[in-house]
Design a protein around this motif. Structure first.
Motif, PDB file in Angstrom:
ATOM      1  N   ALA A 123       0.032   0.957   0.107  1.00 32.89           N
ATOM      2  CA  ALA A 123       0.164  -0.030  -0.968  1.00 32.89           C
ATOM      3  C   ALA A 123       1.455   0.183  -1.746  1.00 32.89           C
ATOM      4  N   ASN A 130     -10.018  -1.452  -1.409  1.00 29.83           N
ATOM      5  CA  ASN A 130      -9.084  -1.491  -2.538  1.00 29.83           C
ATOM      6  C   ASN A 130      -7.658  -1.311  -2.034  1.00 29.83           C
ATOM      7  N   ALA A 188      -4.690  -4.237  -1.985  1.00 27.95           N
ATOM      8  CA  ALA A 188      -3.401  -3.940  -2.619  1.00 27.95           C
ATOM      9  C   ALA A 188      -2.247  -4.172  -1.651  1.00 27.95           C
TER      10      ALA A 188
END
Length: 218
Positions: A174, A205, A209
């Motif tokens: 990310a 998550n 991202a």
């Protein structure tokens, strides 16, 4: 085959999927492609018969890529022809001669190359691949290390072969996905370790991202 191979924009492939619920969640998150690793020595290995149970029902919902390392070509052909996977990815030492029957039969395939230096990138077109994946040089491990290589080499390849889809792998996270997208402009980012909480277990998550980073950089 959706827009995954379109070199004019950067897409995303999440590799090393081992869990059916992760595959379905990738579809929910509108991720264009997933990879399933059929190399028995991989930390993310899943047997083909086990993967088929969740891959077959998701046909046409996400691009299904099977990752192979020096596999028996008949095994690869069987999985392509029985609709377990849409695309083969050759991530070992496969030669242009190995790849030729797949190209002759119009089976889509990705040829992955470990990039050590510029000499690693000669004769790309000899493979007649649908796309080329550039990954960090990892002898005997064949990717999934989380290590990056010099992206300037990838940029040069893309400039030399603007119509050939180039996928970028190796240490994508990310934190650097936006930079990779904006500076290299690959057809797709391909990630395994950067998308998981442990080998083969996806962290959404992180995936969200990375997807957001790609979108923001285009």
């Amino acid at each position: 085959m959706n827009d995954f191979f379109d070199p004019s924009s950067t897409s995303l492939k999440v590799c090393g999927v081992t869990q059916p619920h992760d595959a379905h969640q990738l579809i929910e998150e509108s991720i264009p492609a997933l990879g399933v690793n059929f190399w028995p020595k991989s930390k993310r290995f899943i047997p083909p018969h086990q993967a088929a149970k969740f891959l077959k029902p998701i046909k046409n919902k996400i691009l299904r890529v099977g990752v192979f390392v020096n596999a028996d070509p008949n095994q690869v052909l069987d999985l392509l022809e029985n609709d377990t996977i849409d695309v083969a990815q050759f991530h070992g030492d496969e030669s242009p001669a190995y790849c030729a029957p797949f190209a002759d039969a119009n089976h889509p395939f990705i040829r992955a190359l470990g990039v050590k230096d510029a000499t690693s990138l000669t004769n790309l077109l000899d493979y007649r691949a649908t796309a080329i994946l550039l990954d960090a040089h990892a002898p005997g491990v064949y990717g999934g290390t989380g290590e990056a290589f010099d992206w300037n080499l990838a940029k040069k390849v893309i400039q030399q072969h603007p119509t050939l889809p180039i996928l970028l792998a190796g240490g994508i996270t990310a934190e650097n996905a936006a930079q990779a997208t904006a500076s290299v402009h690959p057809a797709a980012l391909d990630l395994a370790s950067g998308s998981e909480s442990s080998p083969g277990i996806k962290d959404f998550n992180k995936i969200r991202a990375i997807q957001d980073a790609i979108h923001s950089a285009q």
